[in-house]
Design an enzyme around this catalytic site. Structure first.
Site, PDB file in Angstrom:
ATOM      1  N   LYS A 106       0.770  -1.352   0.017  1.00  0.00           N
ATOM      2  CA  LYS A 106      -0.153  -0.152   0.202  1.00  0.00           C
ATOM      3  C   LYS A 106       0.954   1.267   0.154  1.00  0.00           C
ATOM      4  O   LYS A 106       2.126   1.319   0.730  1.00  0.00           O
ATOM      5  CB  LYS A 106      -0.932  -0.065   1.382  1.00  0.00           C
ATOM      6  CG  LYS A 106      -2.052   0.880   1.191  1.00  0.00           C
ATOM      7  CD  LYS A 106      -2.768   0.806   2.394  1.00  0.00           C
ATOM      8  CE  LYS A 106      -3.789   1.871   2.601  1.00  0.00           C
ATOM      9  NZ  LYS A 106      -4.787   1.778   3.829  1.00  0.00           N
ATOM     10  N   SER A 147      -9.818   1.681   2.828  1.00  0.00           N
ATOM     11  CA  SER A 147      -8.852   2.464   2.159  1.00  0.00           C
ATOM     12  C   SER A 147      -8.010   1.441   1.621  1.00  0.00           C
ATOM     13  O   SER A 147      -7.116   2.058   0.292  1.00  0.00           O
ATOM     14  CB  SER A 147      -8.281   3.502   3.084  1.00  0.00           C
ATOM     15  OG  SER A 147      -7.280   2.909   3.948  1.00  0.00           O
ATOM     16  N   SER A 180     -10.031  -0.795   6.930  1.00  0.00           N
ATOM     17  CA  SER A 180      -9.253  -0.699   5.714  1.00  0.00           C
ATOM     18  C   SER A 180      -8.469  -1.675   4.985  1.00  0.00           C
ATOM     19  O   SER A 180      -8.093  -1.777   3.993  1.00  0.00           O
ATOM     20  CB  SER A 180      -8.458   0.567   5.864  1.00  0.00           C
ATOM     21  OG  SER A 180      -8.992   1.890   5.883  1.00  0.00           O
TER      22      SER A 180
END
Lengths: 97, 486
Positions: free
Chosen positions: B75, B150, B174
């Protein structure tokens, strides 16, 4: 609780943000809804939160701290490599009075 | 058919395929699919191929680690030395960290091959990944829908087989929610189980790094590799999980007490409720004992979460002033003006909204009414979890009250989107571990995720129940066509 535009402007100043008039209008309306949502914590606990006894932040323990030893750090050139226009010193535009 | 880590590790060792060939297959798939899916925002193919060459050298020896030569993704809020890490925010657009996050340092030392950095909501603030400054990633299972967020890019990359596994971060759901939306496995470890050093901070008392993968076993293998205490993160813990969690998965669920709290099912889409109930019945038929429980604090967990997370975010994001790194406004009249303009230009709307809420709840006159009260209620939620885990070993709940939203869905405003985090945020508030595993699809073919929550450092039980379910449930999702043909 309705929040005024003046309060939003004051908060923005604290948060180092600013909004245009149009943004301020939209933001104030949204923020009202968000604060109403945050306010639900006051309605949800029967008998209020006074009954809740804090047992302290149990995520953090101070019983097991490491000794305060000097450890190697990263070289300053590397740390400052992301500074825009860094040339041994920080360069910023001269402030206008 | 997507390849799993143990199978790929075997093929790499038998020389059926080399790490370079494997990496090239993934690069080819990314080049083909990423322009549509937008799962990756920075590609690191050169360093990937170098890492793959080194992995091939290492694989000639007998004791190469299991993850050696396996292509993966991170990420974009996990720091990578010399490689872009931007949190998908304009304010960090050209930022290149000068050190590696501990979790990445550990994987790199095992010979992991990093393909790139994945798309996410700006500063991990959102439930759809649409607040990314690079545009939203698309759900590979249906590109008219969001990936969730997210860690949306991390979930999409694994779902579309553009990475064997990825790392995400989970502050209020997330990892688990995008895993649920894309039909992959996502593990949010116990707070402190994985070092947060090098994870760009959002809500520091809630943030945790964890794996997204195509099987529970793969997630366990990656968790085994990244867990552990770290001097550079004082909240990390060197918990003794035994030798390997991935090797202890093959246990049945006889006698395992499964807690089901009705509050988690209030207002849930009926299709989701039905699938989770089917999954619980399957576990019950195999000897698990279902305990019906109450979790009255669930509703209050949501405002508590938003107050604490935004308070911490407003403080953590105070560092973006345009001086030491990141975007800087080009014209200004004073230092103060420069900072305000920099932040205005650099942050998107959702980030500004959360900084403002955080500033509000911490400001004089409101601190006691919001932040302090939220911290007190947090204690109450912790106690409720403690009480629940006296009666059961794991708690089963939906991961999200809905399947993936259509793209650009805004509902009635920001608060409606916040409400969709209801099932995941209590886990972060209490710092307990939870996994999302696919358990079916809705009528539109969109994946549904089941959440299995455990007690602090109870990852072994969480993973065992999830693995047992995955193995006994058989095929719960349609196949995804595409991705690396391995």
């Amino acid at each position: 609780m309705a929040i005024s535009k003046t309060e939003i402007e004051k908060l923005a100043k604290l948060a180092r943000l600013s909004f245009s008039d149009e943004e301020l209008e939209r933001f104030t309306a949204e923020f009202d809804e968000i604060i109403a949502f945050a306010d639900t914590i006051n309605q949800s606990i029967e008998g209020g939160t006074d009954q809740i006894r804090s047992v302290g932040a149990r995520m953090v323990s101070f019983d097991d701290l490491r000794p305060d030893e000097v450890m190697p750090s990263l070289p300053s050139e590397k740390i400052l490599s992301n500074v825009e226009g860094y040339n041994g010193f920080f360069s910023l535009e001269r402030s206008k009075k | 058919m997507k390849a799993r880590i143990p199978e790929l590790a075997k093929r790499l060792r038998s020389r059926e395929i080399s790490a370079v060939e494997l990496t090239k297959a993934y690069i080819e798939a990314i080049e083909k699919l990423n322009p549509t899916l937008n799962a990756y925002v920075h590609l690191t193919f050169d360093t990937a191929l170098e890492a793959a060459e080194q992995a091939d050298q290492r694989l000639k020896e007998d004791d190469a680690p299991l993850l050696c030569g396996i292509p993966m993704a991170l990420k974009d809020n996990i720091c990578t030395d010399g490689l872009p890490t931007t949190c998908c925010s304009r304010i960090l657009k050209d930022f290149r960290p000068y050190y590696d996050a501990t979790a990445w340092e550990k994987l790199k030392a095992l010979g992991a091959v990093l393909l790139g950095k994945t798309n996410m909501d700006e500063f991990a603030m959102g439930s759809t990944s649409e607040t990314s400054c690079y545009g939203a990633p698309l759900n590979p299972r249906n590109t008219n829908y969001v990936t969730g967020g997210s860690s949306g890019g991390s979930a999409a990359a694994v779902c579309a087989n553009l990475a064997v596994y990825s790392l995400g971060s989970d502050t209020g759901g997330s990892i688990r929610q995008p895993a649920s939306f894309c039909g992959v496995v996502g593990l949010k470890p116990t707070y402190g189980a994985v070092s947060r050093y090098g994870l760009i901070a959002y809500g520091s008392s809630l943030d945790q790094i964890g794996p997204l993968a195509n099987s529970v076993k793969d997630a366990a293998i990656v968790f085994d590799a990244i867990k552990g205490g770290d001097k550079r993160d004082q909240t990390s813990v060197d918990y003794d999980y035994g030798s390997s969690l991935a090797e202890c998965l093959d246990r049945d669920v006889k006698g395992v007490r499964i807690g089901v709290a009705e509050e988690f099912f209030d207002g849930i889409n009926p299709e989701i409720k039905a699938k989770i109930e089917d999954a619980i019945k399957l576990l019950e038929r195999n000897g698990a004992v279902v305990e019906n429980l109450r979790f009255p604090a669930l509703k209050i967990a949501l405002p508590v979460y938003y107050i604490i997370a935004c308070a911490e975010a407003s403080s953590n994001l105070g560092r973006y002033d345009g001086i030491r790194y990141g975007h800087r406004a080009s014209s200004y009249t004073s230092i103060d003006d420069m900072i305000v303009k920099t932040r205005n230009e650099g942050f998107g709307d959702e980030v500004k909204r959360r900084i403002m809420l955080g500033t509000y709840v911490l400001s004089s006159g409101y601190y006691d009414a919001y932040y302090k009260k939220a911290c007190l209620i947090r204690e109450e939620i912790n106690r409720e979890f403690d009480a629940v885990f006296e009666k059961c070993d794991v708690l089963i709940a939906p991961t999200a009250p809905n399947t993936a939203f259509p793209l650009n869905y805004r509902g009635s405003g920001p608060v409606e989107m916040y409400l969709s985090d209801i099932c995941t945020v209590p886990v972060n508030i209490a710092g307990v571990p939870a996994i999302s595993v696919p358990c079916g699809e809705d009528a539109r073919g969109l994946p549904i995720g089941m959440q299995i929550i455990g007690r602090r450092f109870g990852e072994a039980t969480v993973l065992q129940v999830a693995h047992f379910y995955e193995q006994s449930a058989g095929k719960v999702l349609g196949d995804y066509e595409g991705g690396a043909g391995i």
